[in-house]
Design a protein around this motif. Structure first.
Motif, PDB file in Angstrom:
ATOM      1  N   PRO A 172      30.186  36.441  36.195  1.00 50.00           N
ATOM      2  CA  PRO A 172      29.348  36.691  37.376  1.00 50.00           C
ATOM      3  C   PRO A 172      29.801  35.861  38.580  1.00 50.00           C
ATOM      4  O   PRO A 172      29.832  34.625  38.505  1.00 50.00           O
ATOM      5  N   PRO A 173      30.180  36.487  39.673  1.00 49.27           N
ATOM      6  CA  PRO A 173      30.716  35.740  40.815  1.00 49.27           C
ATOM      7  C   PRO A 173      29.683  34.868  41.512  1.00 49.27           C
ATOM      8  O   PRO A 173      30.051  33.921  42.201  1.00 49.27           O
ATOM      9  N   GLN A 174      28.389  35.173  41.315  1.00 48.99           N
ATOM     10  CA  GLN A 174      27.362  34.386  42.002  1.00 48.99           C
ATOM     11  C   GLN A 174      27.361  32.938  41.532  1.00 48.99           C
ATOM     12  O   GLN A 174      26.890  32.046  42.233  1.00 48.99           O
ATOM     13  N   GLY A 175      27.887  32.686  40.343  1.00 49.94           N
ATOM     14  CA  GLY A 175      27.836  31.337  39.802  1.00 49.94           C
ATOM     15  C   GLY A 175      28.926  30.419  40.286  1.00 49.94           C
ATOM     16  O   GLY A 175      28.883  29.220  39.998  1.00 49.94           O
ATOM     17  N   ALA A 176      29.910  30.932  41.005  1.00 48.08           N
ATOM     18  CA  ALA A 176      31.014  30.077  41.441  1.00 48.08           C
ATOM     19  C   ALA A 176      31.699  30.695  42.645  1.00 48.08           C
ATOM     20  O   ALA A 176      32.041  31.881  42.635  1.00 48.08           O
ATOM     21  N   SER A 177      31.933  29.887  43.670  1.00 45.73           N
ATOM     22  CA  SER A 177      32.581  30.396  44.880  1.00 45.73           C
ATOM     23  C   SER A 177      33.987  30.880  44.597  1.00 45.73           C
ATOM     24  O   SER A 177      34.453  31.845  45.208  1.00 45.73           O
ATOM     25  N   CYS A 236      31.993  42.874  35.906  1.00 49.00           N
ATOM     26  CA  CYS A 236      31.595  41.497  35.642  1.00 49.00           C
ATOM     27  C   CYS A 236      30.974  41.399  34.251  1.00 49.00           C
ATOM     28  O   CYS A 236      30.124  42.211  33.877  1.00 49.00           O
ATOM     29  N   LEU A 237      31.413  40.412  33.507  1.00 48.99           N
ATOM     30  CA  LEU A 237      30.864  40.182  32.183  1.00 48.99           C
ATOM     31  C   LEU A 237      29.492  39.530  32.312  1.00 48.99           C
ATOM     32  O   LEU A 237      29.298  38.666  33.166  1.00 48.99           O
ATOM     33  N   PRO A 238      28.544  39.895  31.482  1.00 49.09           N
ATOM     34  CA  PRO A 238      27.246  39.210  31.504  1.00 49.09           C
ATOM     35  C   PRO A 238      27.402  37.785  31.004  1.00 49.09           C
ATOM     36  O   PRO A 238      28.353  37.451  30.282  1.00 49.09           O
ATOM     37  N   MET A 239      26.477  36.908  31.389  1.00 50.35           N
ATOM     38  CA  MET A 239      26.536  35.518  30.948  1.00 50.35           C
ATOM     39  C   MET A 239      26.509  35.438  29.431  1.00 50.35           C
ATOM     40  O   MET A 239      27.221  34.641  28.824  1.00 50.35           O
ATOM     41  N   GLU A 291      40.254  59.376  34.230  1.00 51.13           N
ATOM     42  CA  GLU A 291      41.015  60.546  34.661  1.00 51.13           C
ATOM     43  C   GLU A 291      42.312  60.180  35.354  1.00 51.13           C
ATOM     44  O   GLU A 291      43.300  60.924  35.285  1.00 51.13           O
ATOM     45  N   ALA A 292      42.358  59.057  36.038  1.00 50.85           N
ATOM     46  CA  ALA A 292      43.568  58.673  36.772  1.00 50.85           C
ATOM     47  C   ALA A 292      44.739  58.533  35.811  1.00 50.85           C
ATOM     48  O   ALA A 292      44.623  57.913  34.753  1.00 50.85           O
ATOM     49  N   GLN A 293      45.874  59.123  36.162  1.00 56.57           N
ATOM     50  CA  GLN A 293      47.054  59.106  35.306  1.00 56.57           C
ATOM     51  C   GLN A 293      47.991  57.932  35.606  1.00 56.57           C
ATOM     52  O   GLN A 293      48.969  57.727  34.902  1.00 56.57           O
ATOM     53  N   ALA A 294      47.686  57.190  36.655  1.00 54.93           N
ATOM     54  CA  ALA A 294      48.570  56.083  37.031  1.00 54.93           C
ATOM     55  C   ALA A 294      48.571  55.015  35.946  1.00 54.93           C
ATOM     56  O   ALA A 294      47.567  54.801  35.260  1.00 54.93           O
ATOM     57  N   PRO A 295      49.699  54.322  35.769  1.00 56.83           N
ATOM     58  CA  PRO A 295      49.757  53.207  34.809  1.00 56.83           C
ATOM     59  C   PRO A 295      48.676  52.173  35.120  1.00 56.83           C
ATOM     60  O   PRO A 295      48.452  51.822  36.282  1.00 56.83           O
ATOM     61  N   ARG A 296      48.028  51.672  34.072  1.00 58.81           N
ATOM     62  CA  ARG A 296      46.848  50.834  34.242  1.00 58.81           C
ATOM     63  C   ARG A 296      47.142  49.380  33.903  1.00 58.81           C
ATOM     64  O   ARG A 296      47.931  49.090  33.007  1.00 58.81           O
ATOM     65  N   ALA A 297      46.443  48.502  34.615  1.00 58.27           N
ATOM     66  CA  ALA A 297      46.566  47.069  34.339  1.00 58.27           C
ATOM     67  C   ALA A 297      45.215  46.407  34.545  1.00 58.27           C
ATOM     68  O   ALA A 297      44.404  46.853  35.365  1.00 58.27           O
ATOM     69  N   ILE A 298      44.993  45.326  33.798  1.00 56.87           N
ATOM     70  CA  ILE A 298      43.750  44.563  33.883  1.00 56.87           C
ATOM     71  C   ILE A 298      44.078  43.163  34.370  1.00 56.87           C
ATOM     72  O   ILE A 298      44.969  42.500  33.819  1.00 56.87           O
ATOM     73  N   LEU A 299      43.369  42.726  35.388  1.00 60.33           N
ATOM     74  CA  LEU A 299      43.532  41.389  35.952  1.00 60.33           C
ATOM     75  C   LEU A 299      42.291  40.580  35.611  1.00 60.33           C
ATOM     76  O   LEU A 299      41.173  40.966  35.971  1.00 60.33           O
ATOM     77  N   CYS A 300      42.475  39.461  34.903  1.00 59.31           N
ATOM     78  CA  CYS A 300      41.364  38.636  34.430  1.00 59.31           C
ATOM     79  C   CYS A 300      41.198  37.419  35.329  1.00 59.31           C
ATOM     80  O   CYS A 300      42.177  36.737  35.653  1.00 59.31           O
ATOM     81  N   ALA A 301      39.941  37.129  35.689  1.00 60.63           N
ATOM     82  CA  ALA A 301      39.658  36.109  36.698  1.00 60.63           C
ATOM     83  C   ALA A 301      39.861  34.688  36.210  1.00 60.63           C
ATOM     84  O   ALA A 301      40.045  33.783  37.015  1.00 60.63           O
ATOM     85  N   ASN A 302      39.793  34.451  34.888  1.00 63.01           N
ATOM     86  CA  ASN A 302      40.041  33.101  34.371  1.00 63.01           C
ATOM     87  C   ASN A 302      40.386  33.179  32.890  1.00 63.01           C
ATOM     88  O   ASN A 302      40.433  34.262  32.297  1.00 63.01           O
ATOM     89  N   GLY A 303      40.622  32.013  32.282  1.00 63.66           N
ATOM     90  CA  GLY A 303      41.079  31.970  30.904  1.00 63.66           C
ATOM     91  C   GLY A 303      40.063  32.499  29.915  1.00 63.66           C
ATOM     92  O   GLY A 303      40.427  33.171  28.935  1.00 63.66           O
ATOM     93  N   ASN A 304      38.781  32.206  30.126  1.00 60.64           N
ATOM     94  CA  ASN A 304      37.754  32.713  29.222  1.00 60.64           C
ATOM     95  C   ASN A 304      37.732  34.237  29.209  1.00 60.64           C
ATOM     96  O   ASN A 304      37.605  34.866  28.149  1.00 60.64           O
ATOM     97  N   VAL A 305      37.853  34.832  30.382  1.00 52.42           N
ATOM     98  CA  VAL A 305      37.854  36.290  30.472  1.00 52.42           C
ATOM     99  C   VAL A 305      39.111  36.858  29.821  1.00 52.42           C
ATOM    100  O   VAL A 305      39.057  37.885  29.126  1.00 52.42           O
ATOM    101  N   THR A 306      40.250  36.202  30.030  1.00 55.11           N
ATOM    102  CA  THR A 306      41.492  36.683  29.423  1.00 55.11           C
ATOM    103  C   THR A 306      41.365  36.773  27.911  1.00 55.11           C
ATOM    104  O   THR A 306      41.800  37.758  27.286  1.00 55.11           O
ATOM    105  N   LEU A 307      40.765  35.767  27.293  1.00 57.47           N
ATOM    106  CA  LEU A 307      40.590  35.781  25.849  1.00 57.47           C
ATOM    107  C   LEU A 307      39.694  36.932  25.418  1.00 57.47           C
ATOM    108  O   LEU A 307      40.016  37.661  24.458  1.00 57.47           O
ATOM    109  N   GLN A 308      38.567  37.125  26.102  1.00 57.00           N
ATOM    110  CA  GLN A 308      37.644  38.204  25.735  1.00 57.00           C
ATOM    111  C   GLN A 308      38.300  39.574  25.892  1.00 57.00           C
ATOM    112  O   GLN A 308      38.136  40.457  25.042  1.00 57.00           O
TER     113      GLN A 308
END
Length: 345
Positions: A196-201, A226-229, A247-264
């Protein structure tokens, strides 16, 4: 027979040191209090020998109450389990030790109420400065400490209504670097996953920059989630499954905001049997396991050691008379891209 240092450290007093060295208590106090120049070399040597023999350790709290200097730095960490916090904490502790300061660390566990309680606790210990990785909005408490002359440095997360130095990552350039790398690798449809972005600038800055760059690059499409707390693995798998099956056929990528999110996200993609590389994965924060997962996960490494040391340097400058009058400074560090197989199509 002299007592061992392990046992003597708990019962030796300054009076016993004075008696052992054959000097007055005042002389020992001067030796410990930075007035050694007032003592003869012979007296200094005898006091040093007595301190070592008895295993004496000065009571820093008592010395602080008496002389106004506690030689203590307080640090509030929003989540001490976060690898970023652990790495920065190491840099802070090393820098404090090099300066002759001790570090008091409080974990707020992302609880604003605990944060306020810990700030009151640190104030009672008369810490000479505070490093805070804010979990809430403790503006009133921080302003009160600043009014009492306690320097404050905000770590990673700024507070808009608190005038204090801020040290952390250059979040805008980090997101730019991540998107540029993904585009170079051929990905055109992106999902930004954050807590949740509200918890950190810093989270909010990264999310805002992601949307800005997508708006500037018409060849890209994307979304953010955003992942729930209280993390729900099944819910995350559902969200990622929908992203992968869109539906989009373009190659997909996921960008994770920090290490905890990357693991999940890595765990969820594994459960979905998604092939890393075919689905791009890039995370902010370099973690030890990232090099070992699948073909390796591409990361943006933060210079955590440098960030930790810079926070202490800012505090030390604020403890100087001229430093107290300087306007607040923002010190930002660039991320370093570590490319691995998760972003190789």
């Amino acid at each position: 027979m002299p007592p061992s240092s392990a046992s003597a450290a708990f019962r030796s007093t300054i009076i016993e040191v004075a008696r052992d060295a054959g000097v007055s208590k005042t002389s020992v106090s001067r030796y410990l209090g930075g007035e050694r120049h007032r003592l003869s070399p012979d007296m200094q040597a005898r006091i040093a020998t007595a301190i070592q023999r008895l295993g004496y350790r000065p009571n820093q709290m008592a010395r602080g109450l008496k002389g106004g200097r506690s030689k203590l730095i307080g640090m509030l960490v929003a989540d001490i389990r976060n690898p970023f916090s652990v790495d920065v904490l190491h840099g802070v502790e090393q820098a404090c030790r090099a300066r002759g300061f001790s570090l008091l660390v409080c974990n707020t566990d992302n609880d604003p109420a605990q944060e306020r309680d810990h700030l009151a606790l640190l104030a009672s210990y008369r810490v000479e400065g505070i490093v805070i990785n804010a979990a809430g909005r403790p503006s009133a408490e921080l302003k009160a400490l600043a009014a009492q002359g306690t320097p404050i440095v905000l770590l990673d997360r700024s507070l808009g209504d608190v005038d204090a130095d801020v040290v952390g990552l250059d979040n805008a350039s980090a997101i730019d670097l991540a998107i540029e790398h993904l585009v170079e690798q051929g990905y055109r449809h992106m999902l930004f996953v954050s807590e949740p972005p509200q918890g950190a600038s810093s989270r909010q800055l990264r999310l805002d920059r992601f949307h800005q760059r997508l708006a500037q690059m018409p060849e890209l499409t994307g979304d953010a989630t955003c992942l729930p707390m209280q993390r729900d693995a099944a819910e995350l798998r559902q969200r990622l499954g929908s992203f992968l099956a869109g539906e989009a056929q373009a190659p997909r990528a996921i960008l994770c905001a920090n290490g905890n999110v990357t693991l999940q996200v890595a765990l969820a993609l594994n459960a979905l049997h998604a092939r890393l590389g075919e689905t791009g994965l890039l995370g902010i924060d370099e973690l030890d396991w990232c090099a070992l997962a699948g073909p390796g996960i591409t990361t943006l490494a933060q210079p955590t050691e440098a960030i930790g040391r810079a926070t202490v340097e800012s505090l030390m400058q604020r403890l100087e008379p001229m430093g107290r009058q300087a306007p607040p400074r923002r010190t930002e560090y660039a991320a370093r891209l570590i490319a691995r197989g998760s972003t190789q199509r």
